[in-house]
Scaffold this motif. Sequence first.
Motif, PDB file in Angstrom:
ATOM      1  N   SER A  12       0.811  -1.214   0.000  1.00 34.41           N
ATOM      2  CA  SER A  12       0.000   0.000   0.000  1.00 34.41           C
ATOM      3  C   SER A  12       0.846   1.267   0.000  1.00 34.41           C
ATOM      4  O   SER A  12       0.297   2.371  -0.122  1.00 34.41           O
ATOM      5  N   ASP A  15       0.700   1.076  -4.937  1.00 34.85           N
ATOM      6  CA  ASP A  15      -0.668   0.789  -5.364  1.00 34.85           C
ATOM      7  C   ASP A  15      -1.133  -0.619  -5.031  1.00 34.85           C
ATOM      8  O   ASP A  15      -2.107  -1.098  -5.606  1.00 34.85           O
ATOM      9  N   THR A  17      -2.816  -3.293  -2.203  1.00 31.09           N
ATOM     10  CA  THR A  17      -3.899  -3.119  -1.228  1.00 31.09           C
ATOM     11  C   THR A  17      -3.522  -3.604   0.168  1.00 31.09           C
ATOM     12  O   THR A  17      -4.319  -3.457   1.099  1.00 31.09           O
ATOM     13  N   ASP A 121     -12.137  11.815  -2.141  1.00 30.50           N
ATOM     14  CA  ASP A 121     -12.486  10.421  -2.427  1.00 30.50           C
ATOM     15  C   ASP A 121     -11.235   9.604  -2.730  1.00 30.50           C
ATOM     16  O   ASP A 121     -11.107   8.449  -2.309  1.00 30.50           O
ATOM     17  N   VAL A 122     -10.310  10.206  -3.483  1.00 28.84           N
ATOM     18  CA  VAL A 122      -9.071   9.511  -3.840  1.00 28.84           C
ATOM     19  C   VAL A 122      -8.184   9.341  -2.620  1.00 28.84           C
ATOM     20  O   VAL A 122      -7.644   8.254  -2.365  1.00 28.84           O
ATOM     21  N   GLN A 125      -8.634   6.465  -0.359  1.00 34.03           N
ATOM     22  CA  GLN A 125      -8.184   5.153  -0.834  1.00 34.03           C
ATOM     23  C   GLN A 125      -6.676   4.961  -0.672  1.00 34.03           C
ATOM     24  O   GLN A 125      -6.138   3.944  -1.104  1.00 34.03           O
ATOM     25  N   THR A 126      -5.995   5.920  -0.057  1.00 32.68           N
ATOM     26  CA  THR A 126      -4.543   5.836   0.093  1.00 32.68           C
ATOM     27  C   THR A 126      -4.164   5.680   1.554  1.00 32.68           C
ATOM     28  O   THR A 126      -4.978   5.871   2.461  1.00 32.68           O
ATOM     29  N   HIS A 136      -5.330   4.504  -7.359  1.00 28.07           N
ATOM     30  CA  HIS A 136      -6.119   5.063  -6.262  1.00 28.07           C
ATOM     31  C   HIS A 136      -7.359   5.788  -6.797  1.00 28.07           C
ATOM     32  O   HIS A 136      -8.416   5.769  -6.164  1.00 28.07           O
ATOM     33  N   ASP A 139      -9.761   3.030  -7.462  1.00 27.44           N
ATOM     34  CA  ASP A 139     -10.422   2.566  -6.238  1.00 27.44           C
ATOM     35  C   ASP A 139     -11.514   3.546  -5.796  1.00 27.44           C
ATOM     36  O   ASP A 139     -12.564   3.134  -5.288  1.00 27.44           O
ATOM     37  N   ALA A 140     -11.263   4.845  -5.990  1.00 28.51           N
ATOM     38  CA  ALA A 140     -12.266   5.847  -5.633  1.00 28.51           C
ATOM     39  C   ALA A 140     -13.485   5.734  -6.553  1.00 28.51           C
ATOM     40  O   ALA A 140     -14.626   5.886  -6.100  1.00 28.51           O
ATOM     41  N   ALA A 143     -15.431   2.837  -5.287  1.00 31.32           N
ATOM     42  CA  ALA A 143     -16.144   3.181  -4.055  1.00 31.32           C
ATOM     43  C   ALA A 143     -17.372   4.035  -4.335  1.00 31.32           C
ATOM     44  O   ALA A 143     -18.388   3.931  -3.637  1.00 31.32           O
ATOM     45  N   ARG A 150     -11.164  -2.235 -10.313  1.00 30.05           N
ATOM     46  CA  ARG A 150     -10.038  -1.506 -10.892  1.00 30.05           C
ATOM     47  C   ARG A 150      -9.883  -1.785 -12.383  1.00 30.05           C
ATOM     48  O   ARG A 150      -9.623  -0.873 -13.172  1.00 30.05           O
TER      49      ARG A 150
END
Length: 283
Positions: A12, A15, A17, A121-122, A125-126, A136, A139-140, A143, A150
Motif C-alpha cells: 500500500s 498501489d 492493497t 475520495d481519492v 483510498q490511500t 487510487h 479505487d475511488a 467506491a 479496478r
Amino acid sequence: MPGPIDLHAHSSVSDGTESPGELVAAGVVAGLGALAITDHDSTAGWDQAIAAAAGTGLELVPGIELSTQLDYASVHILGYLVDPADADLVAATAAIRSERLHRAESMVRRISVDYALSWDDVLAQTTPGATVGRPHIADALVARGHVPDRTAAFQTILHWQGGYYRPHEAPPPVEGVRLITGAGGVAVIAHPGARGPQRVLSDARMRKLVDAGLAGIELDHRDNPPASRAHWSDLARRFGLLTTGSSDYHGAGKPNRLAENTTSPEVYAAIVARATGSRPVRG
C-alpha cells in the motif's frame, strides 16, 4: 533456498492493497523462499516489511519500481538492493512522486466534470505517504459505484483514450538505469511485453540501456504474451542479460497471484552478487 522466488510485488506504499507487513505475511502463506518489495518510486515500506519478515524464514529483497518514460510510453525499471539513502535516487523519486500527485489531481479534476468524484475520495483510498496514482483514482471510482473494479476503471474512464487521461513526466529509461546502478542496485526492465515498452524499446535503445548498466529483463510475467516472450528471450541472449520471472502482485488490486511466475535460484544469486547498495534480509 527453499520455496519459489518472486521478485516483483507491491504494498500500500504504492498501489498494492496490503500494508508492507501484510504483503510479507501473504508471501509466507504462499510458501515463498524470497520476495521482493518493489513499490513504485518509493522505499518507504522497507522497514516495516523487514520487521514483518523477522522469524518467518522468508528472505526479503528490498527493491523499487522506478517510473521512466520514452516517447510518451511508460517504461518501468525494477531496482533491486539499491541504497535507499543514495542522494540522486532520493531526489529523483521525490520528483517523480510529486509529478504523479499533480497528474492524479489533474485527472480527478477532469473526471469530476462528468462523474461525482472528489480529491478527498481519492485520498480516502490511500495510506499516509503512499505514491498516489491512477490505481487510487480507480479505487475511488469503485467506491463511488461508477465502475465495478479496478480493471473496469482502467478499461474505461482511466484508459489513455478515455478522454480524462493525462501523461506524466518521468526520466528516460537510460537515466533510470543509471540512477539504480549508481545507488548500487541491479536494474531489470519490468514487463517489457506490455504495450508501452514493446512499442518503444528497439534493439538500438536496448543497447544504450545495457551500456548504462541494465542487468536483466522480467521475462516471465502475465503481461508478456508468448510471442513477446520469444522476442525478449532472444534479445536477452544477444545482450547477455539475466531473465527473471515475477507475479507483480498487488493484493486485491490486480488478479496477479504470488508465485504465478518466479525467478530461478541461479538468476537470483547473480542479482544478489551484483548488488552493492543493500542486501537481502533473511527472516
